[in-house]
Design a protein around this motif. Sequence first.
Motif, PDB file in Angstrom:
ATOM      1  N   LEU B  94     -42.266  30.721 -23.490  1.00 22.56           N
ATOM      2  CA  LEU B  94     -43.128  31.154 -24.596  1.00 22.56           C
ATOM      3  C   LEU B  94     -42.566  32.493 -25.073  1.00 22.56           C
ATOM      4  O   LEU B  94     -42.660  33.507 -24.380  1.00 22.56           O
ATOM      5  N   LEU B  95     -41.966  32.434 -26.235  1.00 20.81           N
ATOM      6  CA  LEU B  95     -41.245  33.597 -26.759  1.00 20.81           C
ATOM      7  C   LEU B  95     -42.131  34.320 -27.773  1.00 20.81           C
ATOM      8  O   LEU B  95     -42.778  33.672 -28.598  1.00 20.81           O
ATOM      9  N   HIS B  96     -42.154  35.664 -27.714  1.00 16.51           N
ATOM     10  CA  HIS B  96     -42.934  36.412 -28.708  1.00 16.51           C
ATOM     11  C   HIS B  96     -42.147  37.622 -29.173  1.00 16.51           C
ATOM     12  O   HIS B  96     -41.212  38.061 -28.496  1.00 16.51           O
ATOM     13  N   ASP B  97     -42.540  38.142 -30.334  1.00 19.19           N
ATOM     14  CA  ASP B  97     -41.759  39.250 -30.896  1.00 19.19           C
ATOM     15  C   ASP B  97     -42.197  40.605 -30.359  1.00 19.19           C
ATOM     16  O   ASP B  97     -41.655  41.640 -30.739  1.00 19.19           O
ATOM     17  N   GLY B  98     -43.222  40.608 -29.494  1.00 22.35           N
ATOM     18  CA  GLY B  98     -43.639  41.852 -28.848  1.00 22.35           C
ATOM     19  C   GLY B  98     -44.539  42.713 -29.695  1.00 22.35           C
ATOM     20  O   GLY B  98     -44.890  43.824 -29.287  1.00 22.35           O
ATOM     21  N   LYS B  99     -44.925  42.249 -30.885  1.00 24.12           N
ATOM     22  CA  LYS B  99     -45.758  43.126 -31.730  1.00 24.12           C
ATOM     23  C   LYS B  99     -46.870  42.365 -32.443  1.00 24.12           C
ATOM     24  O   LYS B  99     -47.972  42.874 -32.619  1.00 24.12           O
ATOM     25  N   THR B 100     -46.608  41.150 -32.917  1.00 23.94           N
ATOM     26  CA  THR B 100     -47.598  40.444 -33.749  1.00 23.94           C
ATOM     27  C   THR B 100     -48.836  40.049 -32.955  1.00 23.94           C
ATOM     28  O   THR B 100     -49.963  40.199 -33.428  1.00 23.94           O
ATOM     29  N   GLN B 101     -48.639  39.531 -31.746  1.00 18.20           N
ATOM     30  CA  GLN B 101     -49.757  39.054 -30.935  1.00 18.20           C
ATOM     31  C   GLN B 101     -50.088  40.069 -29.845  1.00 18.20           C
ATOM     32  O   GLN B 101     -49.191  40.680 -29.271  1.00 18.20           O
ATOM     33  N   THR B 132     -36.963  41.359 -26.219  1.00 15.56           N
ATOM     34  CA  THR B 132     -36.385  42.417 -25.386  1.00 15.56           C
ATOM     35  C   THR B 132     -36.396  42.017 -23.921  1.00 15.56           C
ATOM     36  O   THR B 132     -35.412  42.223 -23.194  1.00 15.56           O
ATOM     37  N   GLU B 133     -37.526  41.432 -23.495  1.00 12.76           N
ATOM     38  CA  GLU B 133     -37.618  41.023 -22.082  1.00 12.76           C
ATOM     39  C   GLU B 133     -36.599  39.931 -21.751  1.00 12.76           C
ATOM     40  O   GLU B 133     -36.040  39.902 -20.658  1.00 12.76           O
ATOM     41  N   VAL B 137     -34.113  40.450 -18.697  1.00 12.14           N
ATOM     42  CA  VAL B 137     -34.057  39.513 -17.565  1.00 12.14           C
ATOM     43  C   VAL B 137     -32.669  38.903 -17.459  1.00 12.14           C
ATOM     44  O   VAL B 137     -32.101  38.792 -16.370  1.00 12.14           O
ATOM     45  N   ALA B 138     -32.127  38.526 -18.604  1.00 10.21           N
ATOM     46  CA  ALA B 138     -30.807  37.888 -18.602  1.00 10.21           C
ATOM     47  C   ALA B 138     -29.729  38.829 -18.082  1.00 10.21           C
ATOM     48  O   ALA B 138     -28.753  38.397 -17.463  1.00 10.21           O
ATOM     49  N   SER B 139     -29.915  40.138 -18.308  1.00  6.61           N
ATOM     50  CA  SER B 139     -28.902  41.089 -17.857  1.00  6.61           C
ATOM     51  C   SER B 139     -28.934  41.278 -16.344  1.00  6.61           C
ATOM     52  O   SER B 139     -27.949  41.687 -15.738  1.00  6.61           O
ATOM     53  N   LYS B 140     -30.096  40.992 -15.733  1.00  4.01           N
ATOM     54  CA  LYS B 140     -30.237  41.234 -14.287  1.00  4.01           C
ATOM     55  C   LYS B 140     -30.144  39.963 -13.463  1.00  4.01           C
ATOM     56  O   LYS B 140     -29.783  40.008 -12.291  1.00  4.01           O
ATOM     57  N   ASP B 141     -30.533  38.845 -14.035  1.00  2.00           N
ATOM     58  CA  ASP B 141     -30.679  37.614 -13.263  1.00  2.00           C
ATOM     59  C   ASP B 141     -29.722  36.556 -13.809  1.00  2.00           C
ATOM     60  O   ASP B 141     -29.892  36.067 -14.923  1.00  2.00           O
ATOM     61  N   ALA B 167     -28.784  36.868 -29.359  1.00  2.00           N
ATOM     62  CA  ALA B 167     -28.711  38.099 -28.566  1.00  2.00           C
ATOM     63  C   ALA B 167     -28.216  37.812 -27.151  1.00  2.00           C
ATOM     64  O   ALA B 167     -27.394  38.557 -26.590  1.00  2.00           O
ATOM     65  N   ILE B 168     -28.707  36.718 -26.586  1.00  2.00           N
ATOM     66  CA  ILE B 168     -28.313  36.390 -25.208  1.00  2.00           C
ATOM     67  C   ILE B 168     -26.827  36.018 -25.156  1.00  2.00           C
ATOM     68  O   ILE B 168     -26.102  36.435 -24.240  1.00  2.00           O
ATOM     69  N   TYR B 169     -26.366  35.284 -26.140  1.00  2.00           N
ATOM     70  CA  TYR B 169     -24.938  34.939 -26.176  1.00  2.00           C
ATOM     71  C   TYR B 169     -24.085  36.190 -26.338  1.00  2.00           C
ATOM     72  O   TYR B 169     -23.040  36.339 -25.710  1.00  2.00           O
ATOM     73  N   GLN B 170     -24.543  37.082 -27.184  1.00  2.00           N
ATOM     74  CA  GLN B 170     -23.783  38.316 -27.405  1.00  2.00           C
ATOM     75  C   GLN B 170     -23.703  39.126 -26.105  1.00  2.00           C
ATOM     76  O   GLN B 170     -22.640  39.613 -25.725  1.00  2.00           O
ATOM     77  N   ASP B 171     -24.846  39.256 -25.425  1.00  2.00           N
ATOM     78  CA  ASP B 171     -24.868  39.999 -24.160  1.00  2.00           C
ATOM     79  C   ASP B 171     -24.006  39.304 -23.109  1.00  2.00           C
ATOM     80  O   ASP B 171     -23.330  39.950 -22.312  1.00  2.00           O
TER      81      ASP B 171
END
Lengths: 112, 587
Positions: B94-101, B132-133, B137-141, B167-171
């Motif tokens: 469940l992905l969210h933009d961190g601001k709307t909801q 962002t999360e 998470v992807a950077s650590k796990d 973003a994940i592919y770029q990272d």
Amino acid sequence: MKLVTAIIQPHRTDEVRAALEAAGVKGVTVSEAAGYGRQKGHTEVYRGAEYTVDLVPKTRLEVLVDDADAATVTEAIVSAAQTGKIGDGKVWTVPVDDVARVRTGEHGADAL
Amino acid sequence: MEHIPSAAEGSDAEVPHPSGVRDLKRLRADAAAQLTSDGVTGPERRRRLTALVKRALVAHWNEAAGPAEGIALGAVGSLGRGDAGPLSDLDLVLLHDGKTQSKDALAELAQRLWYPIWDAGLELDYSMRSLTECRQVASKDLAAAAGLLDIQPVAGDDTLVAQARAAIYQDWRAASRKRLPELLAASRARAERHGELAYLIEPHLKEARGGLRDYTSLSALSATWLTDRPHGVVDAAGEHLRDVRDALHLVAGRPVNVLGRHLADDVAAHLGYGDPDDLLASIADAGRTVAYALDQTERGARRSLERSGIGSVAWKARRLSKAPRHVSVAEGLIDVDGELALAPSADAKADPLLPLRAAATAATTGLPFTPGLLDAMQNAPDLPEPWPEAARTHLRDLLRGSHHLVAVWEALDLHGLAVRWVPEWAGVRNRPQRSPIHRYTVDRHMIETVVIAAKHRRDVPDQDLLFATAWVHDIGKRAGSTDHSIDGAALVPAIGARLGWSPQFTADVETLVRHHLLLSILSTTRDAEDPATVGELLDALGHREDLLVTLRALTEADSHAAGPKVWTTWRASLADTLTAKARAALT
């Protein structure tokens, strides 16, 4: 119930198993063993070097039997394992308090 | 049951929607059974099952979330890749933009989403993350990062999922120097825990080396942009493993990944195999193909990292001061940065010795083949029969190159060269051994025996006789064989004639193959003190001491190669005693 344990020459294993089957034994545990008795090991020559075999390879058999069958089973093992040479092995019998069949939970003679 | 459209069939309006996820478990199982009976197999069936699940999830989302903004439902894992099986878990984000909801609104939504899925009896692996999360998470796990590479939109704001994916592919690419060793370490850890798919009687289709997890890792490796991954046969292998997994799920009725013996017959029948051993052989072939592809991709990625100059300063300095290393290592063969390649001047199509020469060079130097060289080896003309002396010399060097033999032979076999050289090899290739003492297939067992036999090379008068015998000692273990020693010995004259072995060498190999179990059997079942026992052993070996000591070495190597518990001091002592008595009888 009794636990009959036999230490025999490895090359007599098949004969002893056949004798146990003929005596009505349904299950036997067989494992590799090594040891020595009165012969205190012996010497062999391999690849030009003489070396002492301190522990002679043997086969260990363990059979759980009803008290009434212990003597018959012991005799069956002795007869089948005997070659008349040093190192034929030993058979001994010890009493067993209880036996449980893991699959069914049965105890005592029912678990044999 | 409902009509199962293909993924390409278009709009949702064409098909009836399941009501949310309430009946999804049953609908999916029914659809899998129907598709299978309709002859829709493999990737197409998985695409349609994925589409079915996604439609159900869209309906569920519409009921649970409605037209909410700033949120989306993403699929990862098999659902994200589009290869979901009939009982695959649902891996959802469940992905969210961190601001709307608000936090509370998101928590409520998560409850409305996840609980009906659990209530429907479906296996759910879930997470709720902001963009962002996701990146944190992807950077650590590693596992989370690799999983998020597959993320696909299911419902809600597609743009949000696309942003996360980008973003994940770029990272992932930016951290490739860190990710590569992590991925490979994870693969090695899985291999240590679960073994090699190709050689297990009860293989873990997902976690074993060469299994589905490794197959997925290929894409993760290529996503670093350091290297491409092999396609073609590798993808066919991966899809085959998925076919087996799907059949296993259907037969077992639950999402198990270990193909147990009690299920193998039914799974084989489900997939149309008459003999479960043929199914295991096909799994072995696929597992070996995936494992080899992973190694190949890893080498490509490592080379790119080294060449890219993004490594250590010391490395960059070294690279800048030296031109690429091209060293001639054999006729027509060069060492290119640690790989064995075809020299530019070489003409593979006119050089029948090239494959054997390259194999011997790889075995003695440890240099892995480049894909281009393997292609050239495949295109080389057949050797004349009998083989010329040079070919036999290369074969001798190959079998003597024990340290690297397994890896070299794996490459040769996967590219069809082993069967070209020894057509009899096809009968034992990937053939499983159902005996619990054996850890490898018949073909790999023979190669392992050669490797272990090298430890005894100084104990025997002719090491090449020992290696050649070890190489083919179980060649008779083919389908329908009743006594593989006798059947194998019968194949040796043809092999010897093809390879140009001398009549005496061929006869000695034949004798040793026929009696390769004799010392083991006699020493454990017969009285070594009995002259008849010694006599039987010596009669079989023509009263030749050289064959006796070679058989002793072969017996130990064969046992060690079978499994770690086969050759015990108990057996060694018995074999040594009988060997010593037989030698004494010869003098």
